[in-house]
Enzyme design. Structure first.
Site, PDB file in Angstrom:
ATOM      1  N   HIS A 182       0.818  -1.218   0.000  1.00 54.53           N
ATOM      2  CA  HIS A 182       0.000   0.000   0.000  1.00 54.53           C
ATOM      3  C   HIS A 182       0.854   1.271   0.000  1.00 54.53           C
ATOM      4  O   HIS A 182       0.741   2.122   0.870  1.00 54.53           O
ATOM      5  CB  HIS A 182      -0.961   0.011   1.199  1.00 54.53           C
ATOM      6  CG  HIS A 182      -1.988  -1.066   1.171  1.00 54.53           C
ATOM      7  ND1 HIS A 182      -3.059  -1.106   2.044  1.00 54.53           N
ATOM      8  CD2 HIS A 182      -2.132  -2.154   0.364  1.00 54.53           C
ATOM      9  CE1 HIS A 182      -3.799  -2.174   1.781  1.00 54.53           C
ATOM     10  NE2 HIS A 182      -3.250  -2.817   0.768  1.00 54.53           N
TER      11      HIS A 182
ATOM     12  N   GLU B 185     -13.272   1.776  -5.184  1.00 58.63           N
ATOM     13  CA  GLU B 185     -14.011   3.026  -5.364  1.00 58.63           C
ATOM     14  C   GLU B 185     -13.506   3.855  -6.542  1.00 58.63           C
ATOM     15  O   GLU B 185     -12.337   3.791  -6.917  1.00 58.63           O
ATOM     16  CB  GLU B 185     -13.883   3.887  -4.103  1.00 58.63           C
ATOM     17  CG  GLU B 185     -14.443   3.253  -2.861  1.00 58.63           C
ATOM     18  CD  GLU B 185     -14.307   4.134  -1.631  1.00 58.63           C
ATOM     19  OE1 GLU B 185     -14.714   3.684  -0.538  1.00 58.63           O
ATOM     20  OE2 GLU B 185     -13.802   5.281  -1.753  1.00 58.63           O
TER      21      GLU B 185
END
Length: 386
Positions: free
Chosen positions: A164, A257
């Protein structure tokens, strides 16, 4: 798909699906040099194979291109009309670059005035006190080398573990530079504005902090922050016509998203989410929306693991003008999204049979360019058939 064997030096091809011939085996490349896609609307060409987990491509004004490989190589191809060989390795990358798990050499972006100043911007994972971090650097690219490399930004704090890192770079019309920083697996920090974790930061092109950043006057916050409450954004693009700042975001188990990023907004992670924990439980407060936090314009469950993102503002794709492109890693997909007044009205998979993890997507000179995240990985060029 029926399994087929793969022997070094020989591709035993899988069946032809939708005009796309792919090779089987985890390390094999795409066998067909040309194929049909998007129900015949696009012609695909595999123009480069043998890349080692490519992460980003940047097109040079002289007709060449640069491709970053996550293990820490930057390759220069002098002519995008002829991708012979594997390109020339570019020297001058920082010594503190660490390629671990999802980290390494990541995004690339040219300064808007590259033809005059030669500045190439790039993100990478670096070793620092406490673990690894995302850094933004720039160097002057010329004659196959990077010179005058300087670190412009280093996300704080550094965190152990190799996941990440975020790392997409975009410039706006005023030459401000934006970088996405992932939550590094330390999710609660995404709501902590005293860190850079789980955010998008905004800088002047020299790395200094703009006075009008939303938290520039907050002594308890990081002045570089532009937006926060994010998990791991690997796709961002600013529409050159409208200035709209589009972003995609990895969810956990589902809940990927698409957002519009705006100044000083909190995008909710990990308090709200459209996804679930990998264990199946609810995320955060178990809510999909909450006052003071932004909900996505669109989300995917099951997850597609969105990565590269581009906007179609090229005359060659006039019928798709203003549509978004989103590459999917887990989903092995290239989605075309049409929004009207922030509402999704159409979603199309342009490469439903590709069977490859898509890391980066760019639109350049009448073509859609796609990098696949494999070793060997490919560069694919898609052009209209008419």
């Amino acid at each position: 798909m029926t399994a087929h064997a793969w022997t070094p030096g020989r591709l035993l091809a899988a069946p032809l699906f939708g005009g796309l011939l792919v090779a089987c085996g985890g390390s094999a490349g795409i066998a067909a040099e040309e194929f049909s896609a998007a129900d015949g609307e696009l012609r695909g060409e595999v123009v480069q194979q043998g890349l080692n987990h490519p992460w980003a491509i940047a097109f040079l004004p002289d007709g060449g291109a640069l491709i970053s490989e996550r293990p820490g190589q930057l390759r220069h191809f002098p002519d995008v009309s002829n991708f012979e060989g594997r390109g020339d390795l570019v020297s001058g990358l920082p010594d503190d670059l660490v390629a671990q798990n999802q980290g390494g050499l990541l995004d690339l972006a040219l300064h808007p005035e590259f033809e005059d100043n030669g500045w190439l911007y790039f993100t990478y994972s670096a070793q620092a006190d406490g673990g690894q971090t995302t850094r933004l650097a720039r160097g002057q690219f010329a004659d196959g080398t990077l010179d005058d490399v300087e670190i412009l930004f280093s996300a704080e704090p550094a965190v152990r573990g190799g996941r990440h890192f975020g790392s997409r770079i975009v410039f706006d019309a005023d030459h401000y530079v934006y970088i996405s920083i992932g939550d590094r697996g330390d999710r609660d920090h995404s709501q902590d504005t005293s860190t850079h974790i789980g955010s998008i930061v905004r800088l002047h092109d020299d790395g200094s902090v703009p006075d009008d950043n939303p938290l520039a006057d907050d002594d308890e916050a990081r002045p570089e922050l532009w937006a926060w409450g994010l998990r791991n954004s690997q796709g961002m693009v600013i529409d050159p016509e409208t200035g709209t700042f589009w972003q995609n975001e990895h969810g956990p188990r589902g809940g990927d998203e698409v957002n519009i990023i705006e100044r000083g907004l909190n995008y909710g992670w990990p308090v709200i989410s459209q996804g679930r924990e990998y264990s199946g439980g609810l995320v955060g407060e178990g809510l999909t929306e909450k006052e003071g936090m932004e909900s996505p314009l669109h989300h995917w469950t099951p997850a597609i693991a969105p990565s590269g993102m581009a906007i179609l503002r090229d005359p060659a794709f006039a019928d798709w003008d203003g549509d978004l492109l989103v590459g999917g890693l887990r989903g092995q997909t290239l989605r075309k999204l049409t929004f009207e007044d922030r509402e999704l009205v159409e979603e199309v998979d342009l490469l439903p049979d590709l069977g490859r993890r898509i890391r980066d997507v760019r639109v350049h000179d009448g073509a859609i360019w796609v990098l696949t995240d494999h070793n060997p990985g490919e560069l694919i060029r898609l052009t209209p058939t008419d």
